[in-house]
Design an enzyme around this catalytic site. Structure first.
Site, mmCIF file in Angstrom:
data_model
loop_
_atom_site.group_PDB
_atom_site.id
_atom_site.type_symbol
_atom_site.label_atom_id
_atom_site.label_comp_id
_atom_site.label_asym_id
_atom_site.label_seq_id
_atom_site.Cartn_x
_atom_site.Cartn_y
_atom_site.Cartn_z
ATOM 1 N N HIS A 380 0.813 -1.224 0.000
ATOM 2 C CA HIS A 380 0.000 0.000 0.000
ATOM 3 C C HIS A 380 0.850 1.278 0.000
ATOM 4 C CE1 HIS A 380 0.880 -0.324 4.306
ATOM 5 N NE2 HIS A 380 0.541 0.970 4.422
ATOM 6 N N ASP A 381 2.081 1.199 0.517
ATOM 7 C CA ASP A 381 2.933 2.386 0.577
ATOM 8 C C ASP A 381 4.160 2.286 -0.323
ATOM 9 O OD1 ASP A 381 1.504 4.058 2.197
ATOM 10 O OD2 ASP A 381 2.447 3.396 4.067
ATOM 11 N N LYS A 384 6.000 5.325 -1.800
ATOM 12 C CA LYS A 384 6.849 6.219 -1.004
ATOM 13 C C LYS A 384 8.308 6.191 -1.445
ATOM 14 C CE LYS A 384 4.201 6.348 3.316
ATOM 15 N NZ LYS A 384 4.228 6.021 4.770
ATOM 16 N N HIS A 409 2.170 9.614 -3.599
ATOM 17 C CA HIS A 409 2.769 8.280 -3.425
ATOM 18 C C HIS A 409 1.818 7.156 -3.845
ATOM 19 C CE1 HIS A 409 0.545 7.846 0.394
ATOM 20 N NE2 HIS A 409 0.842 6.554 0.327
#
Length: 436
Positions: A380-381, A384, A409
């Protein structure tokens, strides 16, 4: 009923030779005891297809229906028309077909009062096989009528048996085809093993105790029984699921098991079957059936082919699991690197994975779908990685421009994953579509 030959009965006839042979059950329904006695005398020596007659007696229509309601092995009914009422026999004939739904049993109506039930009317309106006046039934005519009717019943039962065999084969084929389409979709080895046993049961139409055994050490473990794991079992062996092969008492089958493992092929015996199947890359499994398995030569070839296909399916399943485990490992390692870059702890992604799984289950998704979401959630990240350190790790509150950069992001993560084909990566980008 007339008997035209006083010397027809052979008093020294020995029917004991037929005691162990299944007889033709013939039910005599008549309210006159003398008719029962004379009928037994007339038919006592009769043998058809090496099977004797077993004559049963009922003295009313109601008594006959009670017996026929509990027995389905009666081939022929010699049925009187006039008993407790003038149409008692006719009612029995109708009830046999319409209420008992017995369309196999043959019915010969006999009457001492032909005028009460005219022959043409009876033949046209009742599902019977013959209609005789008692006065015309000499010994020879009764013998001929019974013999011809039993021949008809035998032909009908042969056709019925073949029909049932065809239906059973058709049902088995449907189950095999259905199992074949689902066996490759199993997401756990235990479910796979269960599917194999169910599929083989469909193929052989048996309900014997069975075990699916995996040789965990591959070819090198064939000489070590401790390396055998019972993945799934049925019947009396069900308690051994997931345990070592050594825990199950299979001493009676051990010679055949050892032979299958040493010679690397399946063993077909009268009271058991040991299926040996080895996949191209070397994985070995045993399928043990404890109980009578009557197989024709074509069936044996079919089972052998089945075992080979199972070996390939098992190996494909293990390869798929290995690929998924590799993907899971890569996802977690990559996610932890990204989280560490943003000063978050690795536990965060594990918490997110469990939260995502729990929410998916709560929303009614299947176990498989929820598991895929759990594996994909650490992504999900992933976007970043494209956020500058000065924004990602800024100790204070982000200003408007920095917040706009941070908000990209999700889009960055989507762009990174959009070309990925595996379903885990597809699920990883589902919640971050490109901005409109």
């Amino acid at each position: 009923m007339m008997i035209d030959d006083e010397n027809w009965l052979e008093e020294d006839t020995d029917l004991s030779l037929h005691a162990e042979i299944e007889p033709w059950n013939v039910l005599v329904v008549d309210d006159e005891p003398d008719i029962h006695h004379v009928t037994k005398l007339a038919l006592s020596n009769m043998i058809f297809l090496n099977r004797p007659l077993n004559l049963l007696s009922c003295y009313s229509g109601a008594e006959a229906l009670d017996m026929l309601n509990t027995r389905d092995d009666i081939a022929l009914v010699l049925l009187d028309v006039v008993m407790e009422s003038e149409d008692a026999g006719l009612n029995v004939a109708r009830d046999i077909r319409e209420k008992l739904h017995n369309h196999h049993i043959r019915i010969i109506l006999r009457t001492g009062q032909p005028g009460v039930a005219p022959e043409r009317h009876v033949i046209e309106n009742y599902d019977i096989n013959d209609y005789k006046a008692k006065t015309e039934l000499t010994r020879d005519k009764l013998y001929t009528a019974v013999l011809g009717t039993l021949r008809s019943y035998n032909d009908i039962m042969l056709i019925e048996h073949q029909r049932r065999q065809l239906d059973a084969n058709r049902r088995g084929l449907v189950k095999v085809v259905d199992a074949s389409t689902t066996i490759f979709k199993q997401q756990s080895v235990i479910k796979f093993a269960q599917g194999v046993l169910e599929q083989l049961q469909s193929l052989l139409f048996f309900e014997q105790d069975a075990l699916y055994v995996v040789v965990t050490g591959g070819i090198a473990a064939l000489s070590q029984s401790d390396d055998l794991t019972i993945m799934y079992a049925t019947g009396g062996y069900q308690a051994f699921c997931g345990q070592s092969f050594a825990n199950a008492d299979l001493s009676r089958l051990k010679p055949s098991i050892d032979q299958a493992r040493e010679q690397r092929h399946s063993i077909f015996a009268a009271d058991h079957f040991i299926g040996f199947f080895q996949a191209p890359l070397g994985s070995v499994n045993l399928l043990i059936i404890d109980g009578p398995v009557a197989l024709s030569h074509p069936d044996a070839n079919l089972i052998d082919m089945f075992c080979k296909n199972v070996a390939i399916a098992y190996e494909n399943l293990m390869l798929n699991k290995e690929i998924e485990e590799t993907q899971r490992s890569i996802i977690y390692q990559l996610s932890e690197v990204i989280e560490n870059r943003s000063k978050d702890t690795g536990k965060h992604i594990h918490r997110m994975a469990e939260f995502s799984y729990a929410l998916a289950i709560e929303l009614g998704l299947s176990e498989e779908e929820a598991e895929i979401i759990r594996i994909a959630s650490p992504l999900h990240d992933i976007g970043k990685v494209g956020i500058p350190d000065m924004v990602l790790n800024k100790p204070g509150v982000l200003d408007a421009e920095e917040r706009a950069v941070m908000n990209t992001h999700a889009q960055l993560g989507y762009e990174m994953l959009k070309a990925s084909k595996p379903r885990i990566f597809k699920n990883g980008r589902r919640d971050c579509p490109p901005a409109s």
